[in-house]
Design an enzyme around this catalytic site. Structure first.
Site, PDB file in Angstrom:
ATOM      1  N   GLY A 129      -2.334   4.552   7.797  1.00 10.39           N
ATOM      2  CA  GLY A 129      -2.532   4.268   6.374  1.00 10.39           C
ATOM      3  C   GLY A 129      -1.821   2.997   5.987  1.00 10.39           C
ATOM      4  O   GLY A 129      -0.982   2.468   6.724  1.00 10.39           O
ATOM      5  N   GLY A 152      -0.424   0.695   2.261  1.00 11.54           N
ATOM      6  CA  GLY A 152      -0.208   0.715   0.821  1.00 11.54           C
ATOM      7  C   GLY A 152       0.338  -0.611   0.354  1.00 11.54           C
ATOM      8  O   GLY A 152       0.332  -1.603   1.093  1.00 11.54           O
ATOM      9  N   GLY A 153       0.835  -0.618  -0.877  1.00  7.54           N
ATOM     10  CA  GLY A 153       1.280  -1.866  -1.457  1.00  7.54           C
ATOM     11  C   GLY A 153       2.549  -2.428  -0.836  1.00  7.54           C
ATOM     12  O   GLY A 153       2.860  -3.597  -1.017  1.00  7.54           O
ATOM     13  N   PHE A 154       3.288  -1.590  -0.107  1.00 11.17           N
ATOM     14  CA  PHE A 154       4.562  -2.050   0.437  1.00 11.17           C
ATOM     15  C   PHE A 154       4.603  -2.049   1.954  1.00 11.17           C
ATOM     16  O   PHE A 154       5.646  -2.313   2.544  1.00 11.17           O
ATOM     17  CB  PHE A 154       5.702  -1.178  -0.094  1.00 11.17           C
ATOM     18  CG  PHE A 154       5.823  -1.246  -1.581  1.00 11.17           C
ATOM     19  CD1 PHE A 154       6.431  -2.326  -2.193  1.00 11.17           C
ATOM     20  CD2 PHE A 154       5.290  -0.247  -2.376  1.00 11.17           C
ATOM     21  CE1 PHE A 154       6.536  -2.401  -3.566  1.00 11.17           C
ATOM     22  CE2 PHE A 154       5.389  -0.304  -3.758  1.00 11.17           C
ATOM     23  CZ  PHE A 154       6.006  -1.397  -4.353  1.00 11.17           C
ATOM     24  N   GLY A 155       3.490  -1.741   2.609  1.00 12.19           N
ATOM     25  CA  GLY A 155       3.523  -1.761   4.063  1.00 12.19           C
ATOM     26  C   GLY A 155       2.385  -0.993   4.688  1.00 12.19           C
ATOM     27  O   GLY A 155       1.400  -0.656   4.037  1.00 12.19           O
ATOM     28  N   THR A 187       1.420   2.007   8.030  1.00 12.71           N
ATOM     29  CA  THR A 187       1.939   3.074   8.872  1.00 12.71           C
ATOM     30  C   THR A 187       1.063   3.216  10.109  1.00 12.71           C
ATOM     31  O   THR A 187      -0.166   3.229  10.015  1.00 12.71           O
ATOM     32  CB  THR A 187       1.972   4.410   8.101  1.00 12.71           C
ATOM     33  OG1 THR A 187       2.744   4.242   6.911  1.00 12.71           O
ATOM     34  CG2 THR A 187       2.578   5.510   8.944  1.00 12.71           C
ATOM     35  N   LYS A 217       6.650   3.023  10.348  1.00 16.96           N
ATOM     36  CA  LYS A 217       6.332   2.485   9.018  1.00 16.96           C
ATOM     37  C   LYS A 217       6.910   1.078   8.924  1.00 16.96           C
ATOM     38  O   LYS A 217       8.109   0.881   9.122  1.00 16.96           O
ATOM     39  CB  LYS A 217       6.929   3.366   7.926  1.00 16.96           C
ATOM     40  CG  LYS A 217       6.378   4.788   7.889  1.00 16.96           C
ATOM     41  CD  LYS A 217       7.090   5.587   6.809  1.00 16.96           C
ATOM     42  CE  LYS A 217       6.615   7.038   6.801  1.00 16.96           C
ATOM     43  NZ  LYS A 217       5.221   7.156   6.367  1.00 16.96           N
ATOM     44  N   ASP A 276       7.002   9.932  -4.921  1.00 17.82           N
ATOM     45  CA  ASP A 276       5.585   9.798  -4.569  1.00 17.82           C
ATOM     46  C   ASP A 276       5.014  11.109  -4.039  1.00 17.82           C
ATOM     47  O   ASP A 276       4.324  11.134  -3.013  1.00 17.82           O
ATOM     48  CB  ASP A 276       5.403   8.683  -3.546  1.00 17.82           C
ATOM     49  CG  ASP A 276       3.958   8.154  -3.510  1.00 17.82           C
ATOM     50  OD1 ASP A 276       3.204   8.432  -4.474  1.00 17.82           O
ATOM     51  OD2 ASP A 276       3.580   7.479  -2.549  1.00 17.82           O
TER      52      ASP A 276
END
Length: 362
Positions: free
Chosen positions: A42, A44-47, A49, A66, A164
């Site tokens: 997956g 997202g906005g910060f990295g 995985t 991550k 989250d």
């Protein structure tokens, strides 16, 4: 490591910088000469995985890597991000002693980018469960709360806010069926709050969480323990209906979610869910233990029902003894007077108790 593999800092300005670790997927080269990267799990906005195998351990156990990518280039800001990463990663490592939180196996920095290596949890997210089997019954959602709330109580007792909580971040293990809470936002928020401007101008306004599951105070960058309670409540709505939060209408005056027409619940559980979903954090349950106590209260309703009935609550008053006839010794007259005095006091006490308790139980 083979020099033909690009360093992780060569394309930080590229829009694809979050998937750079993917260059190792399907390659014979090992990341850090240890991890065989298998696939992306997956982003997202910060990295991003990845699923990997730890080739340095017997059996090559699977793990999750991550990669967190702070949006900084200023050396001073990067140093602050590094300090926060170390602090939050240490906290995360301490949380991993709980059986329902993945263990942190390693954490490190490479060229200004931050990495967490965690235990891989084999199982299905609650999103996949609902898509496969359909919405859950009230009974099963109650069971879900009884399983997940103690985990929340555990992390809050260590002064950590998850930030989250949502169905994709809760996994049911294949081996024993336990629920595991993953993807803590604490580390991401510690890094997201740092920007190049922090060394010169205003602080960052980066939001960590998921719109719809995060309550208003978290969107305003003021999360509290009650913010996680709200997210658990929205997760319950998804489990009960199969609908994401943005599919619901909202009260234009209060901001509360209009969920009552979407699902039929018992009165008691409906009130619990309503309180979990209050817009103002002051109106919500303040702890996971408070929610558990409210859930447990219903099991005692049968025992408490007689206390709600006034007639059964008041014992029959003791009647005063009739005045004796004929001669009585002084001792007998004194004893009769004491008994009558006690009877009157008891009757007065019943009357006072009735007046104090003649109110409905909230």
């Amino acid at each position: 490591m083979d020099s033909t593999i690009p360093t992780l800092s060569t394309r930080r300005a590229s829009p694809q910088h979050q998937t750079r670790l993917g260059q190792f997927c399907g390659s014979k080269h090992l990341f850090r000469d240890r991890y065989k990267v298998l696939k992306t799990l997956g982003r997202g906005g910060f990295g991003v995985t990845f699923l990997a195998k730890d080739m340095a351990l017997p059996g090559y156990p699977p793990c999750v890597i991550k990669q967190l990518c702070p949006k900084v280039n200023n050396p001073v800001a990067l140093s602050k991000a590094s300090e926060r990463f170390e602090r939050e990663a240490t906290t995360l490592s301490q949380l991993g002693s709980h059986s329902q939180i993945p263990r942190l196996l390693d954490y490190f920095q490479i060229n200004g980018e931050f990495y967490l290596v965690q235990e891989y949890v084999r199982g299905s997210t609650l999103v996949k469960e609902v898509r496969k089997n359909g919405p859950l019954s009230e009974e099963k959602v109650r069971k879900f709360l009884v399983e997940i709330l103690p985990v929340l109580s555990y992390i809050h007792s260590r002064q950590v806010i998850h930030r989250d909580i949502k169905p994709p971040n809760i996994i049911r293990c294949d081996d024993d069926g336990r629920l595991v809470l993953i993807d803590f936002g604490a580390v991401k928020e510690g890094i997201a709050e740092i920007t190049d401007e922090d060394t010169q101008k205003a602080p960052s306004t980066s939001f960590v969480g998921t719109v719809g599951f995060a309550p208003p105070e978290q969107l305003a960058l003021r999360p509290s323990y009650a913010s996680d309670i709200y997210a658990i409540g929205v997760t319950c709505l998804f489990l009960l209906t199969g609908h994401p939060p943005l599919a619901f209408d909202y009260d234009t005056h209060t901001g509360d979610i209009n969920w009552r027409e979407m699902v039929d619940l018992s009165e008691h559980f409906g009130k619990i869910l309503d309180k979990m979903l209050k817009i103002s954090p002051r109106d919500r349950y303040q702890s996971a233990d408070d929610v558990l106590r409210a859930l447990d209260l219903e099991s005692h309703f049968d025992q408490l029902s007689h206390c709600m009935t006034m007639s059964s609550r008041l014992p029959k008053p003791t009647e005063p003894e009739p005045e004796p006839t004929g001669y009585q010794s002084p001792i007998a007259r004194k004893a009769a007077a004491i008994r009558n005095w006690r009877a009157r006091r008891l009757q007065e006490g019943h009357s006072s108790s009735f007046q104090q308790n003649d109110h409905p139980v909230a």
